[in-house]
Design a protein around this motif. Structure first.
Motif: not given
Ligand code: ADP
Length: 194
Positions: A60, A66, A101, A132, A150
């Motif tokens: 991340l 972010t 966050q 993808r 991930r």
């Protein structure tokens, strides 16, 4: 002002982006995908470089950067008249990605629903991500080790976000169905949200 918000939530490859995008074409829903905002950065800019550095390792991007980028993106969308916070519901995908966050965004989001896309088969997720990688030319989907990292980060850092918002607003949606069926399941809840 707090934005009325729907969160698309789930592991990488669970379909957050697909269904978020589909909701976003309905008038008065505005879709914002944090990964797309990062990918729209020019790779030679400082934040663009940072994004590539973290995402290519499956990690991340740090929270402060972010959230700042996300706020800028939303401000721009309001200025150009794409997002009308008085009338629109914000559909977020890919943010918040951890509890820190979620806390940083608590002044901005009034979360009406979290659609938690669940996939019973981890192999399906990996297959979707690999497909993808080819279709969208995504570095972070191309390598099996990065995909595994991930998925681990999702389990460890992102899943606790569900507890932050609480059971009352979390709707579990089976994401092993066809995309049309999954979208229908989401829509059935969306029409009931006042
Ligand atoms: P996926 O759909 O596979 O979950 P995204 O397109 O949402 O992937 O995100 C791609 C990458 O962008 C992430 O692996 C991460 O490096 C970065 N990213 C996206 N959203 C965030 C966020 N909220 N916080 C930190 N990094 C993020």
């Amino acid at each position: 002002m707090k934005y009325r918000t729907i969160l698309m939530f789930g592991a990488p490859g669970s379909g957050k982006g697909t269904h978020g995008k589909a909701l976003g074409v309905i008038p008065s829903y505005f879709h914002c995908a944090c990964g797309d905002v990062f990918r729209s950065l020019r790779p030679e800019t400082p934040l663009g470089k940072r994004f590539l550095e973290y995402s290519s390792r499956g990690q991340l991007v740090p929270d402060e950067a972010t959230i700042e980028l996300w706020r800028q993106c939303l401000d721009n969308s309001m200025q150009v008249g794409r997002f009308h916070p008085d009338a629109d519901t914000l559909v977020l995908d890919g943010i918040p990605r951890n509890v820190a966050q979620a806390e940083m965004l608590s002044d901005a989001l009034d979360v009406a629903a979290v659609f938690y896309l669940t996939c019973t088969n981890r192999k399906n997720l990996v297959t979707r991500l690999q497909r993808r990688a080819i279709k969208e030319n995504r570095l972070d989907d191309a390598n099996l080790d990065v995909i595994r990292d991930r998925l681990k980060i999702y389990e460890r850092e992102t899943k606790p976000v569900l507890g932050f918002y609480g059971k009352k607003v979390v709707y579990r949606i089976g994401a092993d169905e066809t995309p049309a069926q999954t979208f229908l399941d989401i829509l059935k809840h969306v029409v009931k949200l006042c």
